[in-house]
Structures are given as C-alpha cells and as structure tokens.
Design an enzyme around this catalytic site. Structure first.
Site, PDB file in Angstrom:
ATOM      1  N   ASP A  83       0.820  -1.218   0.000  1.00 60.76           N
ATOM      2  CA  ASP A  83       0.000   0.000   0.000  1.00 60.76           C
ATOM      3  C   ASP A  83       0.858   1.275   0.000  1.00 60.76           C
ATOM      4  OD1 ASP A  83      -1.956  -1.868   0.221  1.00 60.76           O
ATOM      5  OD2 ASP A  83      -2.667  -1.271   2.201  1.00 60.76           O
ATOM      6  N   GLN A 124      -1.229  -9.162  -7.447  1.00 62.88           N
ATOM      7  CA  GLN A 124      -0.361  -7.984  -7.415  1.00 62.88           C
ATOM      8  C   GLN A 124       0.623  -8.003  -6.237  1.00 62.88           C
ATOM      9  OE1 GLN A 124      -3.136  -4.496  -6.731  1.00 62.88           O
ATOM     10  NE2 GLN A 124      -4.439  -6.226  -6.242  1.00 62.88           N
TER      11      GLN A 124
END
Ligand code: F6P
Length: 406
Positions: A142, A301
């Site tokens: 993130d 991902q």
C-alpha cells in the site's frame, strides 16, 4: 545480543521474505547465535509457534530461494495487541517466552497496523524495565507508512500492475469499434492510492497508457465517472480505467458496497474491500449497452515474485539488515526508514515508532491531475526508480521454485 526473533504481519508482499533474509544475514555477520522466526506473527508467538531459521538459511541456495519466494515464508497474521492496562497477563506471557528462548531483540516486518505491535511491546518494556529490544521493519504494497520515502513491497506490486496494465491495453486494442470493450481494473491499496497510481507507469513509447485513474484520495462521483466514460468511448475503441478498491463516495460509502452492504471486518477493523471493478463495470454496461470487463488484480499484485523489482528486493533486504544493526547498537521502539537523494541513492535511518504506528500516508493531492483523472509527472518521477531491475526466478520443470516451511 545472543538470540533474536523475527516475525511477519499483515498482507504479504513479493519481497517481505527478503527482509527476513536481511535480518538473518546481518545477525550472522554480528555473530548472533540463534535467529528464530515466529510462525504467523505475534499470534503464533503467543502459542510458542517458533522455528529456528538457521535450519533453512544456513544453506546459501536457500537464502537465494527465500528472496524469490512470494507470500510470508513464516506465515502472517492480522492481530492487534490489546491495550496494556488490564492485559498485563498477556504482555507478561510474551516477555516470559522471550526470556525462555533468551531472545534479546524482536523484529516485526509489517505495515502501519503491524507497527502498533512494536509500539505496544516497546512501551511495555519501558514501563516495566524489561531489557528486550523491539524494532519495526517496513513492508506494505500500500506504500502508506509515514516518514519513510517508500515501503518495501510497493515497487514490486507497482511493477506488476504497470506490466499487466500494458498487457491489458494491448489485448483490449485488438478489436475495432464494432467490438468495443471497456475494462475496469481494480487495484489494492485500501485507503491510499499509491498502487492504483502505479497504473500510470504503463504509459510509454509502446503504450498509450490507461484512460483514467480513480484514487481513494478523491471522493468518487458516479455521475462524473459516467460522463467521463461516455466521452472516452466516443473517442476511442479501447478504454481501460484503473480504480482503487477503496473508492468512496462523498457520504463515506465504499463503491464496492453499492450492491452489497454486508462486508466482513478483520481484527484491525478493516472492511474487506473487493468488487469495486465489478460494480462499476456493471453500471457502465447498463448505461452504455457496451461490453465491459472487470479485472481484479487481487492477490496476484502482491504475490508476483516472478516479476519483482530488484531495487525493491535489495531495499527489503537492506532494511532488515539495518534493523538488526541498530538493535545491536541498543536502539528500540523504532522503525527503519528510507530516504532518497536526487540521484535515487537510498540511505536508511530509524524513527520513533509512535509517529508511525497506525498512521496512513496518502498520495499528495498536488500529484493528481484532477481535470484528466490522471497522475502528474511528480508521481511518475517518484515511482519510476522503484520498479527498476529484475531478479529471475530459479525455474524447475518450467515453473519458479520457492522455499517452503516444513
Ligand atoms: O494491507 C495490504 C493489503 O494488500 C491491502 O492493499 C488490501 O486491502 C488488504 O491487504 C487485503 O487484505 P486481505 O488479503 O487480508 O483480504
């Protein structure tokens, strides 16, 4: 330091194991006796689920394999330690286990929620005059940990996203306007848009790039979105749009919840976010009558070690090494941070965990081109160096091989 222990926490990344490798490497350089690993983070530690990493990493080939292994080799958890007041028994249990194994320092690899564990344990140690040291090692796809320039794990996920977006754009451009398809690609990142912004890296000499990017930093407006989509389909045969899983409308509702309100919440209190692309693709299909495709990168991902960034792998190893070095100098209650200069030379330092735990760093609004739903050059310049370089997997029978815990 005699013995140390390392754990992994939160969502895995393609390079989280390189930080374990770095911890081990520095410990051996410093002559530390045993490097333990906690299986499934602090949750496993509480059950004394502990392994001796030397049994795996004493072999050089295993060390190299670990750096090419996705997911958390030690196993992860999403577990928040309770407040100290009233839970002294639990904290004493942790320190008793540390004493039992003669562990002088604990290293925790994780994101902002996981850094709370380091904060709580170092606070408890200070209050109760315990000698053990606690160091945080940054990790998260993130990229939302504050203070550090960026987070290990982000560069590799960004590389996977930009690569896959390039491939999707090529595929979606195969047909002419008679078979027009609109692709909505959903990217992780929860409340921060760093990963979704990485879709902008796809653009280059051989790729026209995505047509729009929607980040969670900006309130999502469905009418504006549909107007933009309708204008794009008039101009182009292929339309590819990147959206964050965490898109929210101005009244605080997640876009992925528009059709389904009943979401699971994890122990960090986060709702499970997924389904944003499907929701939007369905709305577009209904509004335009055109074919749509919803693509959710999901786990891929953060698990794509076969396409990891070598820069990211090296930095993940480096922050692991730095944490051990600094604990050996007596530091505690800190997380390792990275700083860059103009030539992208990275230096490492440490920072007080109290300013890091539970804090989320968002994409600066001035890096977002609001008029075109696109990223500005400042973002491209920031993110590009992070995806550089490759480390080929070790293939066996046509597939990459991984190091597996017995
Ligand atoms: O925290 C990292 C992350 O990958 C987020 O981007 C994502 O929202 C979340 O984990 C997903 O968590 P889980 O795999 O536990 O559903």
């Amino acid at each position: 330091m005699k013995n140390i222990i390392v754990g992994q926490s939160g969502g895995p990344t393609a390079v989280i194991n390189s930080s374990v490798a770095g911890v081990y490497k520095k410990a051996k350089e410093l002559g530390i006796d045993k490097v333990y690993g906690m299986v499934h983070g602090i949750e496993g530690f509480l059950k004394e689920n502990i392994i001796d990493l030397g049994e795996y990493l004493d072999k050089d080939e295993n060390y190299e394999l670990l750096k090419r292994t996705p997911s958390a080799f030690l196993g992860s958890c999403r577990y928040k330690l309770p407040k100290i007041d009233g839970n002294e028994e639990l904290y004493e249990k942790i320190f008793n286990i540390l004493e039992k194994y003669k562990i002088d320092a604990l290293f925790y690899i994780g994101g902002n929620d996981s850094m709370d564990t380091i904060k709580m344990l170092s606070d408890y140690a200070k209050e109760h005059h315990k000698p053990q040291l606690f160091m945080g090692i940054p990790k998260t796809i993130d990229n939302d940990l504050p203070i550090t320039d960026h987070c290990p794990g982000y560069g590799s996920a960004a590389k996977y996203i930009a690569t896959s977006i390039k491939e999707i754009i090529r595929d979606n451009s195969s047909f002419d306007k008679t078979r027009q398809t609109i692709c909505v690609v959903e990217i992780m990142g929860r409340h921060a848009g760093w990963l979704t912004a990485a879709a902008a890296l796809a653009k280059g000499e051989d790729c026209e790039g995505v047509d729009a990017i929607y980040l969670p930093e900006i309130d999502f407006d469905l009418d504006e979105f549909l107007t933009n989509v309708k204008s794009l389909i008039k101009k182009k045969a292929s339309v590819v749009i990147a959206v964050s899983e965490g898109l929210k409308t101005s009244d605080g509702k997640f876009v992925c919840e528009l059709g389904d309100e009943d979401r699971k919440v994890d122990s960090f209190g986060h709702k499970q976010l997924s389904g944003c692309a499907v929701t939007l693709a369905n709305i577009i299909a209904k509004e335009t009558g055109l074919k749509t495709r919803a693509i959710e990168f999901s786990t891929l991902q953060r698990a794509a070690t076969h396409l990891a960034s070598l820069t990211d792998i090296n930095e993940a190893e480096m922050v692991g090494m730095k944490a051990v070095e600094e604990a050996n100098n007596g530091k505690t209650g800190m997380m390792v941070i990275m700083q860059r200069n103009d030539n992208y030379q990275i230096t490492t330092d440490t920072y007080d965990i109290h300013n890091i735990a539970n804090v989320e760093k968002k994409v600066p609004l001035e890096w977002i081109d609001l008029d075109n739903n696109m990223m500005k050059e400042d973002f491209i310049n920031y993110a590009k160096p992070l995806i550089m370089g490759e480390l080929l997997p070790i293939f066996k029978n046509g597939l990459p091989t991984h190091l597996i815990r017995k």
